[in-house]
Design an enzyme around this catalytic site. Structure first.
Site: not given
Ligand code: PAF
Length: 292
Positions: A35, A39, A63, A151, A186-187
Site C-alpha cells: 500500500l 491506496h 492477472q 491510474k 504512485m504505484s
Molecule cells: O489494481 C489492483 O490492485 C488489482 O488489479 C485489483 C483490482 C486489486 C485486482 O487484483
C-alpha cells in the site's frame, strides 16, 4: 484504532452480513497490498462514504503473465494492515490463493470491449484475471461502494462496465491518480526502480503535461499528441504503447478529435513497467506542478 483481519470467504461473509444487518454502509478498496498514498487516498474516500471500510489484500496470480513480477511482488501484511488501519480501514480481507481459487476451479470472466488494446494487448490475459478476481470479491464482500484508482484507467472502466453488465449490486467509483512531488503516478512498482531510473521515470508525467499544455493551446490532432509522448520517451524507455481512445466508447481515436480524449501510455525502464494516462477535456488538471 482497531481493525479485524479475516482470511477466509466464510469469515468475511458472516462478519459483513452482520454489519449490514446493523445498517452499516460498506466501502471496499480492492488491492494487491504494498500500500502507498494512492491506496490510502482510496481508503479515506471509502471512510468518508461508509461505516465499514474493507481493504482486500490479495496478489492475484491469474492477472500476471509468464515472466511478470508475481513472485517478487512485495508482500508485507503487517505493514499494510497498519497503513490501512491508520487511513480508516475496519476490516482487512487477506485470503490465500487456495481460498480464492479452490482446487479444480475452472471459471473465468471475460469483458470484451474494454479488455481490447492498451494493457490488454501488452499483457495478454491480464484483464481476464482482473475481471475474475474482482467478480469473486464482489460476491464475497458483497453490496457496497468499491473504489479504484484512475491510474489504472482501463481497469476501472472495465470493472465499471462488468458491474453494470452482470448486475452486481455494487457501485464502482474511480478516484483521481495520486502523484509524487515530481508528478510520477504512485504505484507499488515504483519501488523496483534504481535511483537513476526513478529520476528518469518523471519523464512520463512531464510528457503528459506537455500534452495537456498543447491541448489547452488548441491542439486537436491526436496523432500529434501521441507523437509528442513517443518523442520524449523513446530515449530512455522501451515503449509498450501510446494510445488515444474515447474514454467511454473505447474506440481508437486517430487524427482530429473532439474531447474527451484518453491518452494512455505504458513504458518500461530496467526495473519496472510504468503506466499513466490523462483524459483531455475542459476540466483536465495538471499532472506536474510548476516550475517544470
Ligand atoms: O489494481 C489492483 O490492485 C488489482 O488489479 C485489483 C483490482 C486489486 C485486482 O487484483
Amino acid at each position: 484504532l482497531s481493525c479485524r483481519t479475516v482470511r477466509t470467504v466464510d469469515e468475511a461473509r458472516s462478519f459483513l452480513e452482520g454489519r449490514r444487518a446493523d445498517g452499516a454502509r460498506v466501502g471496499v478498496v480492492p488491492t494487491m497490498g504494498a500500500l502507498h498514498e494512492g491506496h490510502l487516498a482510496l481508503v479515506r474516500e471509502a471512510k468518508r462514504l461508509s461505516d465499514e471500510v474493507v481493504v482486500t489484500i490479495f496478489v492475484n496470480p491469474t492477472q500476471f503473465g509468464p515472466g511478470e513480477d508475481y513472485e517478487r511482488y512485495p508482500r508485507d501484511l503487517a505493514a499494510d494492515t497498519q497503513l490501512a488501519t491508520s487511513a480508516g480501514a475496519t476490516l482487512i480481507f487477506a485470503p490465500t490463493v487456495a481460498e480464492m481459487y479452490p482446487p479444480g476451479e475452472q471459471t473465468r470472466v471475460v469483458v470484451e470491449g474494454f479488455s481490447q488494446g492498451m494493457c490488454g494487448s501488452s499483457r495478454p490475459g491480464h484483464f481476464v484475471g482482473v475481471a475474475t478476481v474482482v467478480t469473486k470479491l464482489f460476491h464475497i464482500v458483497g453490496p457496497g461502494k468499491y473504489f479504484f484508482g484512475q491510474k489504472d484507467y482501463q481497469q476501472w472502466r472495465l470493472i465499471e462496465r462488468m458491474a453494470r453488465d452482470l448486475a452486481f449490486p455494487v457501485q464502482v467509483i474511480g478516484c483521481a491518480t495520486v502523484r509524487e512531488e515530481d508528478g510520477l503516478a504512485m504505484s507499488s512498482r515504483n519501488a523496483y526502480l534504481e535511483p537513476n531510473d526513478r529520476a528518469r521515470a518523471a519523464q512520463i508525467p512531464r510528457a503528459l503535461q506537455s500534452v495537456i499544455d498543447a491541448f489547452r493551446d488548441g491542439e486537436r490532432d491526436s496523432d500529434v499528441l501521441r507523437t509528442m509522448v513517443e518523442e520524449v520517451l523513446k530515449g530512455d524507455f522501451s515503449i509498450d504503447y501510446v494510445e488515444t481512445r474515447h474514454p467511454e466508447t473505447w474506440e481508437v481515436v486517430s487524427g482530429v478529435f473532439e474531447p474527451p480524449l484518453l491518452l494512455g501510455v505504458a513504458a518500461r525502464l530496467p526495473g519496472a513497467r510504468l503506466i499513466d494516462n490523462v483524459v483531455l477535456s475542459s476540466n483536465t488538471s495538471d499532472v506536474v506542478e510548476e516550475p517544470r
